[in-house]
Structure formats: structure tokens, C-alpha cells
Design a protein around this motif. Sequence first.
Motif, PDB file in Angstrom:
ATOM      1  N   LYS A   5       3.559  47.197 -66.268  1.00  0.00           N
ATOM      2  CA  LYS A   5       4.641  46.905 -65.330  1.00  0.00           C
ATOM      3  C   LYS A   5       4.547  45.443 -64.934  1.00  0.00           C
ATOM      4  CE  LYS A   5       5.843  49.784 -62.055  1.00  0.00           C
ATOM      5  NZ  LYS A   5       5.852  50.557 -60.769  1.00  0.00           N
ATOM      6  N   MET A  13       9.801  45.778 -64.072  1.00  0.00           N
ATOM      7  CA  MET A  13      10.122  46.328 -65.386  1.00  0.00           C
ATOM      8  C   MET A  13       8.889  46.961 -66.012  1.00  0.00           C
ATOM      9  SD  MET A  13      11.625  44.460 -68.823  1.00  0.00           S
ATOM     10  CE  MET A  13      13.343  44.595 -68.307  1.00  0.00           C
ATOM     11  N   ARG A  58      16.738  47.883 -67.052  1.00  0.00           N
ATOM     12  CA  ARG A  58      16.933  48.121 -65.615  1.00  0.00           C
ATOM     13  C   ARG A  58      17.754  49.398 -65.385  1.00  0.00           C
ATOM     14  NH1 ARG A  58      19.628  43.947 -61.999  1.00  0.00           N
ATOM     15  NH2 ARG A  58      18.047  42.600 -62.923  1.00  0.00           N
ATOM     16  N   THR A  63      11.711  51.566 -64.699  1.00  0.00           N
ATOM     17  CA  THR A  63      12.115  50.227 -64.264  1.00  0.00           C
ATOM     18  C   THR A  63      13.048  50.335 -63.056  1.00  0.00           C
ATOM     19  OG1 THR A  63      11.835  49.239 -66.448  1.00  0.00           O
ATOM     20  CG2 THR A  63      13.384  48.152 -64.978  1.00  0.00           C
TER      21      THR A  63
END
Length: 284
Positions: A5, A13, A58, A63
Motif C-alpha cells: 500500500k 493505493m 481508485r 484502494t
Amino acid sequence: MDKHKVNVNGIDMVYEECGQENEKAIILLHGFCGSSHYWHNVCPLLTDHYRVIMPQLRGHGETSAPDNVYTMEVMADDINALIEKLGIEKTVVFGHSLGGYVTLAIADKYPDKLAGFGLIHSTALPDTEEVKRKRYQDISFIQKEGIEPYVHELIPKLFKESKRQDMPDEVEKVKEAGLNMSAKGAIHTLEGMMMRPDRSAMLHEAKYPILLVAGAEDEVVSPDDTFSVNEKETPKTTYEYPHIQENTFEGVAHMSLVEAPEQLARVIANYLRTLSEKEPVRAL
């Protein structure tokens, strides 16, 4: 597979990767209501020569899902920020469906970052008015009914019927990825997909080889839409552009990365080998 991450472009993300860090880097982008899991059967088949990075876009997977429209350009900014965060100088991006739309936006906004790209069951054409109406209907449906019934209706359409029967576990995993998505993330992505421009000119103007993959049974993005190249209002096919590598998978619908991962991996690997003769894919 390793999961990480990172904070990029104002969001957290999550991405997965396989292979070695010192290998040439390639990026695989998943489709709408998907996640990096879409590529799990392909990734191990490419690790002999490549570091394979699989971001979760996204609003998808783990995310962040911020409250704004997810245009393809914003998603391209996300991936570019990830590329820079990972210290990658130049890469090749392969985008499935929605991921292909994002791939084209990356090629448009950040051309110096790419040595090539591939569209997997995707298209450079914008939404037709009919498709836009359907997306508005989908948004309304999700707002009223939620994400779960929408995903249960969407996922079966991605596979050929016989494949759904032959690989129920894989289909269920794809469905789980969609069910893990928030209604907000799905709506903002649908809004962004409707706004994307016609980028078909990028195909015939590219200075490097391009890979296009379509499923003969695909009812989401037809082979005609994948292989259509528009130039000065005169529709042309990719056959008129030798730098475009066109592949149609027989007996496959919208999910070759799940329905036929070995075949897709071979095509990607062959494309990368020809591409390396033009310009090497480099990582710092």
C-alpha cells in the motif's frame, strides 16, 4: 504474490506484484468492478523476465474511494504517481476493459513513461449515446438497489456461458471482487467512463508497436470496437497499420485473463519480445 500500500496522488493505493525488482517492469490494470485478482493467473506466467505490477484502481479493491468523479485522466495520474513512487523509468502497460481506457489516458498524458501498451478487451473509442444511457441507468440502479444486485447481474455477462459452467470458482472470485467495491466507487467510475474522449488516433499515430486483444464472444466490447481505428473521419481497421498487433481469441468472451490466461500470457510475452527489439523496457 506480494501486496503493498502506498500513498499516491492523494489516495492510498494497494498493488500486488510478482517477479524480481531488478527485472523489467510491466503494469497490468484490471477492469471495472475488478481488482488485481483479475491478473492472478497471468502474473506467474510472466515472471521469468519481468517484474509484474498489478495496481488496484481508485475506488476498486482496497484502494481509496474518494468522493469525486474518477475520470480516466485522474486514474492515469494515479498510475503515473505509482510509477514515479516505484522509481520506474519506463514501462509497458496492459489494460483490461476500464484498465484499457486508463492505459490510453496514460499514453496521452505521460507518453515518455511508456515503451508500449496493450488494450485487452478494451477500445479507444468513446461511449456511444446508447452506452451512455445504459451507464446512467446503471448509476440509478446502484443508487436505488446498491452494489450487490448490480454485480450479480454484471459478472455473468463477462464470461461465455460454457466458461461460467466450467470454472465456477473463478467466476465466483471475479464476483467477490465486484462485491468488495463500494457503490460510491462504482458510480464515480461509471461517471468517469462516460466522459472519456475518442483516443483512436493514438493507435495509428503510435511510434511503437501496440497490442490489441479481443474475445470473439465478447458482448461487452466487440472485436470491431477493439480493432477500429478512426483517422480523419474515415473508419479504418488495424490491418492498415502494421505496428498494431491484433489478436482475436476464439471461444472467449470479455475475460481472457481468467478464461484463457495461458493464451493471453503467451500473446503478451510475444509482444514484449518484439517490443524489446524496438526499445527496451527499463527500470531504475
